[in-house]
Design a protein around this motif. Structure first.
Motif, PDB file in Angstrom:
ATOM      1  N   SER A  37      21.956  90.503  36.666  1.00 23.08           N
ATOM      2  CA  SER A  37      21.097  89.486  36.056  1.00 23.08           C
ATOM      3  C   SER A  37      21.712  88.086  36.017  1.00 23.08           C
ATOM      4  N   ARG A  38      23.019  87.984  35.852  1.00 21.29           N
ATOM      5  CA  ARG A  38      23.660  86.664  35.701  1.00 21.29           C
ATOM      6  C   ARG A  38      23.985  86.094  37.078  1.00 21.29           C
ATOM      7  N   VAL A  39      23.446  84.916  37.362  1.00 23.75           N
ATOM      8  CA  VAL A  39      23.505  84.384  38.725  1.00 23.75           C
ATOM      9  C   VAL A  39      24.055  82.960  38.727  1.00 23.75           C
ATOM     10  N   VAL A  40      25.013  82.713  39.613  1.00 21.41           N
ATOM     11  CA  VAL A  40      25.553  81.365  39.797  1.00 21.41           C
ATOM     12  C   VAL A  40      25.341  80.942  41.248  1.00 21.41           C
ATOM     13  N   GLY A  41      24.928  79.707  41.432  1.00 16.52           N
ATOM     14  CA  GLY A  41      24.811  79.145  42.773  1.00 16.52           C
ATOM     15  C   GLY A  41      26.040  78.304  43.073  1.00 16.52           C
ATOM     16  N   ILE A  42      26.671  78.546  44.206  1.00 18.63           N
ATOM     17  CA  ILE A  42      27.862  77.789  44.600  1.00 18.63           C
ATOM     18  C   ILE A  42      27.594  77.121  45.944  1.00 18.63           C
ATOM     19  N   ILE A  43      27.861  75.815  46.009  1.00 17.74           N
ATOM     20  CA  ILE A  43      27.712  75.063  47.250  1.00 17.74           C
ATOM     21  C   ILE A  43      29.108  74.776  47.802  1.00 17.74           C
ATOM     22  N   PRO A  44      29.573  75.539  48.796  1.00 21.11           N
ATOM     23  CA  PRO A  44      30.897  75.262  49.380  1.00 21.11           C
ATOM     24  C   PRO A  44      30.835  74.008  50.249  1.00 21.11           C
TER      25      PRO A  44
ATOM     26  N   THR B 226      14.732  78.907  39.796  1.00 18.94           N
ATOM     27  CA  THR B 226      14.592  79.466  38.445  1.00 18.94           C
ATOM     28  C   THR B 226      15.562  80.613  38.164  1.00 18.94           C
ATOM     29  N   THR B 227      16.135  81.229  39.223  1.00 15.50           N
ATOM     30  CA  THR B 227      17.007  82.389  39.019  1.00 15.50           C
ATOM     31  C   THR B 227      18.466  82.014  38.780  1.00 15.50           C
ATOM     32  N   LEU B 228      18.820  80.750  39.001  1.00 11.09           N
ATOM     33  CA  LEU B 228      20.216  80.337  38.869  1.00 11.09           C
ATOM     34  C   LEU B 228      20.529  79.905  37.439  1.00 11.09           C
ATOM     35  N   ASP B 229      21.565  80.500  36.870  1.00 11.86           N
ATOM     36  CA  ASP B 229      22.020  80.103  35.543  1.00 11.86           C
ATOM     37  C   ASP B 229      22.903  78.866  35.598  1.00 11.86           C
ATOM     38  N   ARG B 230      23.498  78.636  36.765  1.00 18.76           N
ATOM     39  CA  ARG B 230      24.406  77.495  36.916  1.00 18.76           C
ATOM     40  C   ARG B 230      24.554  77.171  38.394  1.00 18.76           C
TER      41      ARG B 230
ATOM     42  N   LYS C 182      37.536  81.325  39.377  1.00 19.74           N
ATOM     43  CA  LYS C 182      37.996  80.228  38.533  1.00 19.74           C
ATOM     44  C   LYS C 182      36.985  79.858  37.452  1.00 19.74           C
ATOM     45  N   LEU C 183      35.782  80.408  37.533  1.00 18.39           N
ATOM     46  CA  LEU C 183      34.773  80.116  36.519  1.00 18.39           C
ATOM     47  C   LEU C 183      35.103  80.865  35.237  1.00 18.39           C
ATOM     48  N   GLU C 184      34.837  80.228  34.110  1.00 17.98           N
ATOM     49  CA  GLU C 184      35.174  80.847  32.822  1.00 17.98           C
ATOM     50  C   GLU C 184      34.189  81.950  32.438  1.00 17.98           C
ATOM     51  N   LYS C 185      32.957  81.887  32.937  1.00 17.91           N
ATOM     52  CA  LYS C 185      31.966  82.911  32.635  1.00 17.91           C
ATOM     53  C   LYS C 185      31.890  83.925  33.767  1.00 17.91           C
ATOM     54  N   LYS C 186      31.398  85.123  33.464  1.00 24.56           N
ATOM     55  CA  LYS C 186      31.247  86.180  34.453  1.00 24.56           C
ATOM     56  C   LYS C 186      29.825  86.175  34.995  1.00 24.56           C
ATOM     57  N   TYR C 187      29.701  86.417  36.288  1.00 21.01           N
ATOM     58  CA  TYR C 187      28.388  86.455  36.924  1.00 21.01           C
ATOM     59  C   TYR C 187      28.256  87.715  37.771  1.00 21.01           C
ATOM     60  N   ASP C 188      27.022  88.206  37.914  1.00 22.73           N
ATOM     61  CA  ASP C 188      26.758  89.415  38.692  1.00 22.73           C
ATOM     62  C   ASP C 188      26.451  89.108  40.152  1.00 22.73           C
ATOM     63  N   ILE C 189      25.833  87.950  40.387  1.00 19.93           N
ATOM     64  CA  ILE C 189      25.440  87.545  41.734  1.00 19.93           C
ATOM     65  C   ILE C 189      25.911  86.120  41.985  1.00 19.93           C
TER      66      ILE C 189
ATOM     67  N   ASP D 296      26.831  90.424  45.766  1.00 17.87           N
ATOM     68  CA  ASP D 296      27.263  91.077  44.535  1.00 17.87           C
ATOM     69  C   ASP D 296      28.648  90.524  44.209  1.00 17.87           C
ATOM     70  N   SER D 297      28.865  90.096  42.984  1.00 14.30           N
ATOM     71  CA  SER D 297      30.117  89.417  42.642  1.00 14.30           C
ATOM     72  C   SER D 297      31.345  90.311  42.824  1.00 14.30           C
ATOM     73  N   GLU D 298      31.213  91.606  42.575  1.00 16.88           N
ATOM     74  CA  GLU D 298      32.353  92.507  42.753  1.00 16.88           C
ATOM     75  C   GLU D 298      32.716  92.626  44.229  1.00 16.88           C
ATOM     76  N   PHE D 299      31.699  92.641  45.083  1.00 20.92           N
ATOM     77  CA  PHE D 299      31.973  92.668  46.518  1.00 20.92           C
ATOM     78  C   PHE D 299      32.621  91.362  46.966  1.00 20.92           C
ATOM     79  N   LEU D 300      32.145  90.251  46.444  1.00 28.44           N
ATOM     80  CA  LEU D 300      32.690  88.956  46.859  1.00 28.44           C
ATOM     81  C   LEU D 300      34.168  88.836  46.511  1.00 28.44           C
ATOM     82  N   LYS D 301      34.596  89.485  45.444  1.00 30.20           N
ATOM     83  CA  LYS D 301      36.008  89.420  45.062  1.00 30.20           C
ATOM     84  C   LYS D 301      36.907  90.092  46.093  1.00 30.20           C
TER      85      LYS D 301
END
Length: 295
Positions: free
Chosen positions: A48-55, A88-92, A133-140, A231-236
């Motif tokens: 449910s928790r989603v962050v968008g990252i622009i590299p 609308t799905t991005l928390d940050r 490096k983000l202080e909050k945890k995200y799922d996607i 999936d954030s666990e896969f990305l790690k």
């Protein structure tokens, strides 16, 4: 000859073989347990928790300083960030960069910036470092390509929902219809999918390729749009996966995911893609925006 009885030597051989077998079995069991845990996590936990990252990096081989190029008076990275903020799905939404010039520009228009290492080999690795490096945890994590300044927020929402509703996938992305004039452009990546919407292959060449060697006007070729979610666990663990032959040959990071046996969900969208790969593309996208009164 050794004075050691032959039965003792045989016992040692048997012991060493047994020990090796036990250690191997333990390693296999650990790997299977880890894989089972990951599968169960993906299958049972709603992401449910989603962050968008622009590299964004300055030192691009094809177009140095591309994120900072102005498109109708605004840096391209700013236009991408503004579009992403509408999803609308991005928390940050954050920008991940290794260059202070890009960071300063982004902070100037109000973006959150995460500094990452110059050694990141691609956008996925930069997203992986930024995530940790983000202080909050995200799922996607959504990897939003900075060179698609007209990306539609609905497409971002679409690939997020695709990953949320496909628990056996660790990756989602999207395609649109390929224009005939882009068929043999190596900067336009093509994709083929199976009947269930999972990716089979990506290529800089035209796929599928027929015997005539020409574009089939009746075939629905797919153009890959660079935006993708993980999936954030896969990305790690993604950066630790060994580079694969197809990935290196095509220079496409998606292939490392497929070659390692992971599933990737693909959705098809109606999108007039306007990626900026070369300096010549800037004039094209500006003309497109003027024709449609896009500011």
């Amino acid at each position: 000859m050794s004075g050691e009885p032959s039965c003792t030597r045989l016992d040692r051989v048997i012991f060493m073989s047994t020990k090796s077998a036990i250690l191997h079995a333990a390693a296999v069991a650990t790997a299977l347990a880890a894989g089972y845990y990951y599968y169960r996590r993906s299958a049972t936990v709603f992401r449910s928790r989603v962050v968008g990252i622009i590299p964004a990096r300055f030192a691009s081989s094809r177009f140095e300083g591309k994120p900072l190029v102005e498109i109708l008076g605004k840096p391209m990275i700013q236009r991408t960030w503004e579009r992403a903020k509408l999803a609308t799905t991005l928390d940050r939404v954050v920008v991940a960069t290794d260059d202070e010039r890009i960071a300063e520009c982004c902070r100037g228009f109000g973006a959150d910036v995460i500094m990452t290492a110059e050694s990141c080999r691609n956008g996925a690795e930069r997203c992986s470092e930024a995530l940790q490096k983000l202080e909050k945890k995200y799922d996607i994590v959504v990897n939003i390509q900075g060179d698609e300044p007209l990306i539609e927020p609905e497409i971002i929402d679409g690939i997020v929902k695709a990953l949320q509703t496909t628990p056996d996938a660790v990756f989602s992305t999207c395609v649109t219809s390929l224009k005939p004039e882009d068929a043999f452009d190596p900067n336009r990546v093509k994709c083929v999918v199976d009947n269930r919407g999972y990716a089979i292959y990506f290529s800089r060449g035209l796929i599928p390729f027929n015997k005539s060697g020409k574009v089939n006007p009746k075939f629905p070729y797919n153009l890959h749009l660079g935006i993708q979610s993980y999936d954030s666990e896969f990305l790690k663990i993604y950066p630790d996966l060994t580079p694969t032959p197809l990935q290196l040959e095509e220079d496409l990071e998606q292939l490392k995911v497929l070659e390692n046996g992971y599933k990737m969900k693909v959705i098809k969208v109606d999108h007039d893609a306007h990626g900026v790969d070369t300096p010549e593309d800037v004039a094209k996208i500006e003309n497109f925006m003027r024709e449609r009164n896009l500011s």
